[in-house]
Design a protein around this motif. Sequence first.
Motif, PDB file in Angstrom:
ATOM      1  N   SER A  99       0.847  -0.948   0.097  1.00 37.64           N
ATOM      2  CA  SER A  99      -0.182   0.461   0.261  1.00 37.64           C
ATOM      3  C   SER A  99       1.100   1.586  -0.315  1.00 37.64           C
ATOM      4  CB  SER A  99      -0.990   0.426   1.172  1.00 37.64           C
ATOM      5  OG  SER A  99      -0.551   0.498   2.457  1.00 37.64           O
ATOM      6  N   CYS A 100       2.508   1.140   0.717  1.00 42.45           N
ATOM      7  CA  CYS A 100       2.822   2.008   0.517  1.00 42.45           C
ATOM      8  C   CYS A 100       3.898   1.824  -0.576  1.00 42.45           C
ATOM      9  CB  CYS A 100       3.643   2.650   1.913  1.00 42.45           C
ATOM     10  SG  CYS A 100       4.853   1.467   2.661  1.00 42.45           S
ATOM     11  N   LEU A 101       3.791   1.153  -1.370  1.00 38.11           N
ATOM     12  CA  LEU A 101       5.700   0.948  -2.383  1.00 38.11           C
ATOM     13  C   LEU A 101       5.570   1.924  -3.723  1.00 38.11           C
ATOM     14  CD1 LEU A 101       6.662  -1.543  -3.592  1.00 38.11           C
ATOM     15  CD2 LEU A 101       4.983  -1.653  -5.531  1.00 38.11           C
ATOM     16  N   PRO A 102       6.595   2.858  -3.294  1.00 34.62           N
ATOM     17  CA  PRO A 102       6.926   3.388  -4.320  1.00 34.62           C
ATOM     18  C   PRO A 102       6.607   3.541  -5.763  1.00 34.62           C
ATOM     19  CG  PRO A 102       8.692   3.474  -2.787  1.00 34.62           C
ATOM     20  CD  PRO A 102       7.771   2.054  -2.917  1.00 34.62           C
ATOM     21  N   ALA A 103       5.995   3.925  -6.004  1.00 36.56           N
ATOM     22  CA  ALA A 103       5.844   3.737  -7.396  1.00 36.56           C
ATOM     23  C   ALA A 103       5.598   4.945  -8.554  1.00 36.56           C
ATOM     24  CB  ALA A 103       4.354   3.441  -7.511  1.00 36.56           C
ATOM     25  N   LEU A 104       6.662   4.802  -9.923  1.00 38.90           N
ATOM     26  CA  LEU A 104       7.026   5.827 -10.599  1.00 38.90           C
ATOM     27  C   LEU A 104       5.734   5.786 -11.592  1.00 38.90           C
ATOM     28  CD1 LEU A 104       8.724   5.846  -8.872  1.00 38.90           C
ATOM     29  CD2 LEU A 104      10.248   6.687 -10.392  1.00 38.90           C
ATOM     30  N   ALA A 105       4.805   6.290 -12.220  1.00 41.65           N
ATOM     31  CA  ALA A 105       4.649   6.798 -13.434  1.00 41.65           C
ATOM     32  C   ALA A 105       4.664   7.070 -14.520  1.00 41.65           C
ATOM     33  CB  ALA A 105       2.933   7.599 -13.500  1.00 41.65           C
ATOM     34  N   LEU A 106       5.243   6.314 -15.547  1.00 40.59           N
ATOM     35  CA  LEU A 106       5.559   6.996 -16.782  1.00 40.59           C
ATOM     36  C   LEU A 106       3.913   6.945 -18.536  1.00 40.59           C
ATOM     37  CD1 LEU A 106       8.200   3.779 -17.820  1.00 40.59           C
ATOM     38  CD2 LEU A 106       8.498   6.170 -16.856  1.00 40.59           C
ATOM     39  N   THR A 107       4.864   8.437 -18.652  1.00 39.20           N
ATOM     40  CA  THR A 107       3.974   9.019 -19.425  1.00 39.20           C
ATOM     41  C   THR A 107       4.404  10.024 -20.373  1.00 39.20           C
ATOM     42  OG1 THR A 107       1.094   9.506 -19.872  1.00 39.20           O
ATOM     43  CG2 THR A 107       2.394  10.483 -17.608  1.00 39.20           C
ATOM     44  N   GLY A 108       3.348   9.887 -21.973  1.00 36.24           N
ATOM     45  CA  GLY A 108       4.029  10.590 -22.692  1.00 36.24           C
ATOM     46  C   GLY A 108       3.536  12.278 -22.435  1.00 36.24           C
ATOM     47  N   ARG A 109       1.882  12.145 -21.049  1.00 39.08           N
ATOM     48  CA  ARG A 109       1.762  12.961 -21.037  1.00 39.08           C
ATOM     49  C   ARG A 109       2.293  14.445 -20.180  1.00 39.08           C
ATOM     50  NH1 ARG A 109      -4.554  10.770 -20.414  1.00 39.08           N
ATOM     51  NH2 ARG A 109      -4.279   9.084 -21.922  1.00 39.08           N
ATOM     52  N   THR A 110       2.498  15.614 -20.602  1.00 39.51           N
ATOM     53  CA  THR A 110       3.227  16.315 -19.345  1.00 39.51           C
ATOM     54  C   THR A 110       2.556  17.110 -19.259  1.00 39.51           C
ATOM     55  OG1 THR A 110       4.062  17.388 -21.570  1.00 39.51           O
ATOM     56  CG2 THR A 110       5.183  15.331 -21.216  1.00 39.51           C
ATOM     57  N   GLY A 111       2.878  18.199 -18.606  1.00 37.89           N
ATOM     58  CA  GLY A 111       1.556  19.260 -18.167  1.00 37.89           C
ATOM     59  C   GLY A 111       1.124  18.338 -16.118  1.00 37.89           C
ATOM     60  N   ALA A 112       0.805  20.220 -15.816  1.00 42.18           N
ATOM     61  CA  ALA A 112       0.930  20.041 -14.218  1.00 42.18           C
ATOM     62  C   ALA A 112      -0.528  19.364 -14.675  1.00 42.18           C
ATOM     63  CB  ALA A 112       0.667  21.542 -14.142  1.00 42.18           C
ATOM     64  N   GLU A 113      -1.592  19.624 -15.075  1.00 37.94           N
ATOM     65  CA  GLU A 113      -1.950  18.443 -14.748  1.00 37.94           C
ATOM     66  C   GLU A 113      -2.801  16.697 -15.158  1.00 37.94           C
ATOM     67  OE1 GLU A 113      -1.913  19.515 -19.317  1.00 37.94           O
ATOM     68  OE2 GLU A 113      -2.199  20.797 -17.602  1.00 37.94           O
ATOM     69  N   HIS A 114      -1.601  16.697 -15.826  1.00 36.54           N
ATOM     70  CA  HIS A 114      -1.392  15.147 -15.650  1.00 36.54           C
ATOM     71  C   HIS A 114      -0.645  14.421 -14.769  1.00 36.54           C
ATOM     72  CE1 HIS A 114      -3.387  14.921 -19.544  1.00 36.54           C
ATOM     73  NE2 HIS A 114      -2.463  15.487 -20.259  1.00 36.54           N
ATOM     74  N   ARG A 115       0.385  15.186 -14.291  1.00 35.64           N
ATOM     75  CA  ARG A 115       0.597  15.393 -13.433  1.00 35.64           C
ATOM     76  C   ARG A 115       0.559  15.204 -11.407  1.00 35.64           C
ATOM     77  NH1 ARG A 115       3.505  17.624  -8.597  1.00 35.64           N
ATOM     78  NH2 ARG A 115       5.266  17.019  -8.494  1.00 35.64           N
ATOM     79  N   GLU A 116      -0.973  16.161 -11.540  1.00 36.93           N
ATOM     80  CA  GLU A 116      -1.322  15.493 -10.778  1.00 36.93           C
ATOM     81  C   GLU A 116      -2.363  15.014 -10.782  1.00 36.93           C
ATOM     82  OE1 GLU A 116      -3.409  19.638 -10.266  1.00 36.93           O
ATOM     83  OE2 GLU A 116      -1.676  20.843 -10.075  1.00 36.93           O
ATOM     84  N   GLN A 117      -2.919  14.815 -11.464  1.00 35.02           N
ATOM     85  CA  GLN A 117      -3.649  13.760 -11.773  1.00 35.02           C
ATOM     86  C   GLN A 117      -3.034  11.812 -11.333  1.00 35.02           C
ATOM     87  OE1 GLN A 117      -5.579  13.177 -16.616  1.00 35.02           O
ATOM     88  NE2 GLN A 117      -6.456  11.176 -15.119  1.00 35.02           N
ATOM     89  N   VAL A 118      -1.993  11.859 -11.703  1.00 40.11           N
ATOM     90  CA  VAL A 118      -1.254  11.323 -11.333  1.00 40.11           C
ATOM     91  C   VAL A 118      -0.388  10.768 -10.096  1.00 40.11           C
ATOM     92  CG1 VAL A 118       1.598  10.359 -11.923  1.00 40.11           C
ATOM     93  CG2 VAL A 118       0.158  10.763 -13.368  1.00 40.11           C
ATOM     94  N   GLY A 122      -2.667   7.715  -6.714  1.00 34.70           N
ATOM     95  CA  GLY A 122      -1.488   7.484  -5.253  1.00 34.70           C
ATOM     96  C   GLY A 122      -0.082   6.948  -6.221  1.00 34.70           C
ATOM     97  N   PHE A 123      -0.144   7.596  -7.429  1.00 37.58           N
ATOM     98  CA  PHE A 123       1.746   7.422  -7.565  1.00 37.58           C
ATOM     99  C   PHE A 123       2.815   8.246  -6.539  1.00 37.58           C
ATOM    100  CE2 PHE A 123      -0.570   5.103 -11.922  1.00 37.58           C
ATOM    101  CZ  PHE A 123       0.644   3.985 -11.967  1.00 37.58           C
ATOM    102  N   THR A 124       3.437   7.630  -6.326  1.00 35.39           N
ATOM    103  CA  THR A 124       4.707   8.504  -5.974  1.00 35.39           C
ATOM    104  C   THR A 124       5.186   9.503  -6.904  1.00 35.39           C
ATOM    105  OG1 THR A 124       5.265   6.547  -4.999  1.00 35.39           O
ATOM    106  CG2 THR A 124       6.726   8.717  -4.750  1.00 35.39           C
ATOM    107  N   MET A 125       5.192   9.878  -7.812  1.00 33.19           N
ATOM    108  CA  MET A 125       6.139  10.440  -8.673  1.00 33.19           C
ATOM    109  C   MET A 125       5.757  10.087 -10.638  1.00 33.19           C
ATOM    110  SD  MET A 125       9.879  10.818  -9.259  1.00 33.19           S
ATOM    111  CE  MET A 125      10.114  12.373  -7.938  1.00 33.19           C
ATOM    112  N   HIS A 126       5.938  10.942 -11.268  1.00 33.60           N
ATOM    113  CA  HIS A 126       5.365  10.951 -12.446  1.00 33.60           C
ATOM    114  C   HIS A 126       6.311  11.767 -13.627  1.00 33.60           C
ATOM    115  CE1 HIS A 126       4.592  13.848 -16.347  1.00 33.60           C
ATOM    116  NE2 HIS A 126       3.299  13.082 -16.319  1.00 33.60           N
TER     117      HIS A 126
END
Length: 150
Positions: A99-118, A122-126
């Motif tokens: 439940s607290c595993l560090p998780a990184l989301a890989l995405t071609g979508r950039t911008g503050a709104e996508h980062r916030e969504q990620v 529950g992801f740790t980082m975009h």
Amino acid sequence: MHKDSHSENAAAAAAPERSPQLAGIHVLVTDDHYDSRLALQIMLEQHGARVTCAESVADAISKLEQELPDVLISDIDMPVESGYDLIRRVRASPEARASCLPALALTGRTGAEHREQVLRAGFTMHVPKPVRIEELVAVLAALPRTGEDS
């Protein structure tokens, strides 16, 4: 014999310098594209990580049930179930480490709104694509460890 020693030293000097910055870190890479998984696996292993790959959310969940890694890296846009589905399932796990595993989301979508969504999902980082391996290695090396392998 002395010549062989020089040959080995020359070969080592000619090889790209790689420090095992990720030694002891187990990474689960989830991506539906084989080439992307393989490229990440090779690059992370060159930096000392132990890498397990999954081609789908179902495959990732199966591998997470077998052995919990130190960090999860997941593509967001995958068929059938997305990276968002994966992180929701991981965060809902009754096991505290998952439940607290560090998780990184890989995405071609950039911008503050996508980062916030990620991050809200529950992801740790975009991490934007294309991935810069030096930056990814630095991020992974700096992540807190959730505990020893079980």
